[in-house]
Design a protein around this motif. Structure first.
Motif, mmCIF file in Angstrom:
data_model
loop_
_atom_site.group_PDB
_atom_site.id
_atom_site.type_symbol
_atom_site.label_atom_id
_atom_site.label_comp_id
_atom_site.label_asym_id
_atom_site.label_seq_id
_atom_site.Cartn_x
_atom_site.Cartn_y
_atom_site.Cartn_z
ATOM 1 N N ALA A 180 4.952 12.007 6.316
ATOM 2 C CA ALA A 180 4.732 11.051 5.233
ATOM 3 C C ALA A 180 5.582 11.393 4.017
ATOM 4 O O ALA A 180 6.125 10.496 3.352
ATOM 5 N N GLU B 20 1.804 3.898 7.902
ATOM 6 C CA GLU B 20 0.785 3.024 8.476
ATOM 7 C C GLU B 20 1.383 2.153 9.580
ATOM 8 O O GLU B 20 0.758 1.919 10.615
ATOM 9 N N GLN C 294 8.419 3.448 -2.587
ATOM 10 C CA GLN C 294 7.558 2.317 -2.927
ATOM 11 C C GLN C 294 8.056 1.674 -4.214
ATOM 12 O O GLN C 294 8.453 2.353 -5.156
ATOM 13 N N ARG D 273 8.335 8.863 2.325
ATOM 14 C CA ARG D 273 8.288 8.403 0.930
ATOM 15 C C ARG D 273 9.653 8.514 0.272
ATOM 16 O O ARG D 273 10.021 7.673 -0.556
ATOM 17 N N GLY E 75 6.101 -3.483 -3.258
ATOM 18 C CA GLY E 75 5.716 -2.901 -1.983
ATOM 19 C C GLY E 75 6.844 -2.022 -1.466
ATOM 20 O O GLY E 75 7.787 -1.709 -2.202
ATOM 21 N N THR E 76 6.773 -1.643 -0.213
ATOM 22 C CA THR E 76 7.805 -0.806 0.397
ATOM 23 C C THR E 76 8.639 -1.651 1.345
ATOM 24 O O THR E 76 8.107 -2.255 2.277
ATOM 25 N N GLY F 209 0.796 -1.224 0.000
ATOM 26 C CA GLY F 209 0.000 0.000 0.000
ATOM 27 C C GLY F 209 0.827 1.272 0.000
ATOM 28 O O GLY F 209 2.036 1.270 0.193
ATOM 29 N N ARG F 210 0.133 2.375 -0.206
ATOM 30 C CA ARG F 210 0.766 3.694 -0.202
ATOM 31 C C ARG F 210 1.035 4.128 1.242
ATOM 32 O O ARG F 210 0.264 3.817 2.148
ATOM 33 N N ASP F 211 2.118 4.841 1.434
ATOM 34 C CA ASP F 211 2.506 5.318 2.766
ATOM 35 C C ASP F 211 2.536 4.175 3.771
ATOM 36 O O ASP F 211 2.051 4.288 4.904
ATOM 37 N N ALA F 212 3.152 3.066 3.357
ATOM 38 C CA ALA F 212 3.125 1.847 4.173
ATOM 39 C C ALA F 212 3.889 2.019 5.482
ATOM 40 O O ALA F 212 3.459 1.509 6.529
#
Length: 259
Positions: A230, A203, A239, A234, A243-244, A197-200
């Protein structure tokens, strides 16, 4: 500071794995009482009750939110129960012969000194096992502290975040155990976690390291802080198509008290 059990278990596989790597080195046969210091939502404490069904297994945590979730796991004929208490005030009973603390002692200032008293109080043959995060100098945490110390945020966040002094190194915990008369093992592992996901990474830290910041700020300020943070994350953790990748260093120590 309130905890969100759902957010904490969002990355369950990655958060759970160090617990099993830790407890796999505990070779207690038939313990009388097993204590999980900082049990959180109790799902991992329950596995201790499954492993040692004849033991009195006690999960201890200071968070009412976490214990409300854990309470649903108690009963069912197992010796599994949960208590709300501050780890810093805990003392082992005469029956305690296994103590596990997974990703909790970093929240307890002075825990290395407390360990000495706990280890002395445990009886011969008892086991003590701990795991703490060793990534306080990773970009995820360093960027958070840097932003919190900026002119914009320092007046509201001074003293909220701690750094690498929160935990010791593997050798520190090894010597605490050895000095207390334990046969001991200490090690570190860096897990290369691939988060979806974005901004993993944001999160991830929302469930743990970022919580003191969120608790100290208003909703509007928290949203502003997160947006700045955030953007920095990044850049530090780009990413990829997979994934990250978020490297996470963990510190482990296990000991058994000599006769």
């Amino acid at each position: 500071m309130e905890w969100d059990p759902a957010k904490y278990v969002q990355f369950g596989d990655y958060r759970d794995r160090p617990f099993f790597d830790l407890t796999g080195r505990v070779h207690a046969g038939h313990p009388v009482q097993v204590v999980d210091l900082g049990c959180g939502p109790g799902n991992l404490t329950a596995t201790l009750a499954e492993r040692w069904p004849a033991a009195d297994v006690v999960g201890i945590d200071s968070s009412a939110e976490m214990l409300a979730k854990a309470a649903k796991l108690a009963g069912d004929g197992q010796g599994l129960r949960f208590e709300q208490a501050n780890i810093a005030c805990w003392k082992p009973s005469a029956e305690t012969d296994v103590v596990v603390s997974n990703a909790a002692l970093q929240w307890v200032p002075g825990h290395q000194e407390m360990m000495g008293a706990w280890l002395d109080a445990l009886r011969p043959g008892a086991w003590f096992a701990l795991q703490v995060p060793g990534n306080f100098n990773a970009p995820s945490h360093a960027l958070m502290r840097r932003l919190a110390g900026s002119a914009r945020w320092a007046p509201k966040l001074e003293g909220v975040l701690r750094g690498g002094e929160s935990v010791g190194e593997p050798a520190d915990y090894l010597h605490i155990l050895l000095d207390a008369g334990y046969s001991a093992d200490a090690w570190e592992t860096t897990y290369q976690q691939v988060l979806p996901g974005r901004d993993a990474v944001l999160e991830w830290v929302r469930g743990t390291a970022l919580r003191p910041v969120l608790a100290a700020l208003s909703a509007d300020d928290a949203a502003e802080f997160e947006a700045e943070y955030a953007a920095a994350l990044r850049e530090a953790y780009p990413q990829t198509a997979h994934g990250t990748v978020y490297p996470f260093r963990r510190i482990f120590a296990v000991g058994c008290k000599n006769p």
